[in-house]
Design an enzyme around this catalytic site. Sequence first.
Site, PDB file in Angstrom:
ATOM      1  N   LYS A 123     -13.266  -7.349  -9.493  1.00 36.11           N
ATOM      2  CA  LYS A 123     -11.815  -7.333  -9.423  1.00 36.11           C
ATOM      3  C   LYS A 123     -11.512  -8.736  -9.599  1.00 36.11           C
ATOM      4  CE  LYS A 123      -9.147  -4.545  -7.381  1.00 36.11           C
ATOM      5  NZ  LYS A 123      -9.216  -3.266  -7.498  1.00 36.11           N
TER       6      LYS A 123
HETATM    7  P1  NAD Z   1       1.353  -0.977  -6.255  1.00 35.82           P
HETATM    8  O1  NAD Z   1       1.427  -2.423  -6.216  1.00 35.82           O
HETATM    9  O2  NAD Z   1       1.855  -0.164  -7.358  1.00 35.82           O
HETATM   10  O3  NAD Z   1       1.828  -0.163  -4.920  1.00 35.82           O
HETATM   11  C1  NAD Z   1       1.590  -0.589  -3.707  1.00 35.82           C
HETATM   12  C2  NAD Z   1       2.542   0.252  -2.618  1.00 35.82           C
HETATM   13  O4  NAD Z   1       2.229  -0.309  -1.279  1.00 35.82           O
HETATM   14  C3  NAD Z   1       3.924  -0.502  -2.714  1.00 35.82           C
HETATM   15  O5  NAD Z   1       4.915   0.760  -2.669  1.00 35.82           O
HETATM   16  C4  NAD Z   1       4.276  -1.307  -1.587  1.00 35.82           C
HETATM   17  O6  NAD Z   1       5.525  -1.556  -1.288  1.00 35.82           O
HETATM   18  C5  NAD Z   1       3.349  -0.653  -0.524  1.00 35.82           C
HETATM   19  N1  NAD Z   1       3.082  -1.462   0.760  1.00 35.82           N
HETATM   20  C6  NAD Z   1       2.532  -2.598   0.524  1.00 35.82           C
HETATM   21  N2  NAD Z   1       2.092  -3.062   1.807  1.00 35.82           N
HETATM   22  C7  NAD Z   1       2.655  -1.995   2.514  1.00 35.82           C
HETATM   23  C8  NAD Z   1       2.568  -1.739   3.978  1.00 35.82           C
HETATM   24  N3  NAD Z   1       2.142  -2.835   5.050  1.00 35.82           N
HETATM   25  N4  NAD Z   1       3.143  -0.676   4.399  1.00 35.82           N
HETATM   26  C9  NAD Z   1       3.352   0.209   3.660  1.00 35.82           C
HETATM   27  N5  NAD Z   1       3.408   0.164   2.118  1.00 35.82           N
HETATM   28  C10 NAD Z   1       2.979  -1.002   1.789  1.00 35.82           C
HETATM   29  O7  NAD Z   1      -0.249  -0.569  -6.001  1.00 35.82           O
HETATM   30  P2  NAD Z   1      -1.210   0.599  -6.472  1.00 35.82           P
HETATM   31  O8  NAD Z   1      -1.598   0.425  -7.828  1.00 35.82           O
HETATM   32  O9  NAD Z   1      -0.225   1.880  -6.325  1.00 35.82           O
HETATM   33  O10 NAD Z   1      -2.165   0.385  -5.469  1.00 35.82           O
HETATM   34  C11 NAD Z   1      -2.360   0.799  -4.259  1.00 35.82           C
HETATM   35  C12 NAD Z   1      -3.822   1.056  -3.629  1.00 35.82           C
HETATM   36  O11 NAD Z   1      -4.422   1.982  -4.383  1.00 35.82           O
HETATM   37  C13 NAD Z   1      -4.422  -0.442  -3.734  1.00 35.82           C
HETATM   38  O12 NAD Z   1      -5.242  -0.341  -2.446  1.00 35.82           O
HETATM   39  C14 NAD Z   1      -5.282  -0.391  -4.845  1.00 35.82           C
HETATM   40  O13 NAD Z   1      -6.241  -1.086  -4.727  1.00 35.82           O
HETATM   41  C15 NAD Z   1      -5.674   1.116  -4.823  1.00 35.82           C
HETATM   42  N6  NAD Z   1      -5.959   1.618  -6.103  1.00 35.82           N
HETATM   43  C16 NAD Z   1      -5.102   1.385  -7.246  1.00 35.82           C
HETATM   44  C17 NAD Z   1      -5.446   1.900  -8.462  1.00 35.82           C
HETATM   45  C18 NAD Z   1      -4.636   1.751  -9.558  1.00 35.82           C
HETATM   46  O14 NAD Z   1      -4.906   2.493 -10.776  1.00 35.82           O
HETATM   47  N7  NAD Z   1      -3.212   1.459  -9.749  1.00 35.82           N
HETATM   48  C19 NAD Z   1      -6.975   2.329  -8.677  1.00 35.82           C
HETATM   49  C20 NAD Z   1      -7.597   2.661  -7.580  1.00 35.82           C
HETATM   50  C21 NAD Z   1      -7.157   2.196  -6.349  1.00 35.82           C
END
Ligand code: NAD
Length: 419
Positions: free
Chosen positions: A109
């Site tokens: 990461k």
């Molecule tokens: P992103 O940046 O696209 O979206 C994150 C979202 O969470 C946004 O809508 C943001 O406003 C919201 N957010 C942040 N803090 C918040 C809070 N306190 N309360 C409510 N909403 C809040 O990120 P993403 O890629 O969608 O990732 C989200 C999660 O999924 C993370 O934990 C990431 O590690 C995990 N993840 C992502 C992927 C991927 O392919 N993008 C894969 C596996 C896991």
Amino acid sequence: MESIATENNVWQMTLARLDETMSLLDLKPGMRKYLREPRKVLEVAVTVKMDSGDIDTFKGFRIQHNTNRGPAKGGIRYHPEVNVDEIKALAMLMTWKCAVVGIPFGGSKGGIVVDPKKLSTRELENLTRRYTFEIIDSIGPEKDIPAPDVGTNSQIMAWIMDTYSMNKGYAVPGVVTGKPIALGGSQGREEATGRGVVYTILSALKISGIDSTDLKVAMQGFGNVGSNAAKILHDLGFKIVALSDVEGAIYNPKGIDPYKVLDHLKKVGTVYGYREAQNIAREKIFSLNCDILIPAALENQIKKTNADKIKARFIAEGANAPTTPQADKILISNGKFIIPDILCNAGGVTVSYFEWVQGNDAYFWSKRKVNLALRDIMEKAFYEVYKISKSRKVDMRTAANLLGIGRVAEAVRLRGIYP
Ligand code: NAD
């Protein structure tokens, strides 16, 4: 009694779960010590020319936890609260996740302590290119392959690929996944994590004897994972009753159309204020009347202070580490069915693996082929985890850990220790 500080430390909580699983696997002390340690921790200063004419310096990390089953694989996060413990934990979770779905990668990461929303496009590009340069010796298609995570996207992957390629002297598309399609990205990668979340929900409903999509869903986080999961669930007939992002939450018991919310989000930058729903406090997302709760934002969101308020029977962890071990105990004793992160959100890294394979073969698949292969892998992993949970009489998270950590320990044993 464990303090709030311990509950908030995702590294401590990830280690606690690892220790518990290693005891169940009866691993020897040397193996236990080995699996607890990240293989490489890199901290870099990322200096950027800002639009003001001055320079600024941001802290960046790239951490490889394990490479026994293949090159390290893991996202890059741009967020103001990034820290070394968080990145260590997320790298370790990637190792177990790749093993759970049986793809030939280890775990890593990276991240930069920055709020990307406060940078101009040019500053974001400068930041990305300088960070790539600082970690360039550690990454590569056979070493460690970054992908998007919170605060990063396909454009940022394109800049990483270009910076790496310019330094090598030839195009190296395999250095990142989650690239734009025009640069060798995979069909379906953008939505893959959300789609994988949905496949695991459908499997959980199936084994619970629920043959209907007439179910209510609440979701925390409406970024890549949340918005794509919401759209697919909506298309399948599920009712999205609540959504939230960092600014606030919206609720409509009659259902919310995620496509319309995305239009609203594009205009104003948040889901908050969407006209066909009621604005509610962010924290309320957890206590609403619904069947399925999807945390899809950040870690440590479901804690002992709010776990008891959750009414949903199914919790699908789109985010990494959204539930603390203290909350786990409460949820399990309340009879909740948790689809753990290392299973639930593994769709993203699975299609990243397809992207890597397609790039290596220089032969690109249709979206249909990608989605069918993704479904195959997600369902197989779900049933493998479920079978372990039944045979060992453990919850789904412990079962997923037994499968993932067990496979990594076996790989370490088979390879032996060099020299
Ligand atoms: P992103 O940046 O696209 O979206 C994150 C979202 O969470 C946004 O809508 C943001 O406003 C919201 N957010 C942040 N803090 C918040 C809070 N306190 N309360 C409510 N909403 C809040 O990120 P993403 O890629 O969608 O990732 C989200 C999660 O999924 C993370 O934990 C990431 O590690 C995990 N993840 C992502 C992927 C991927 O392919 N993008 C894969 C596996 C896991």
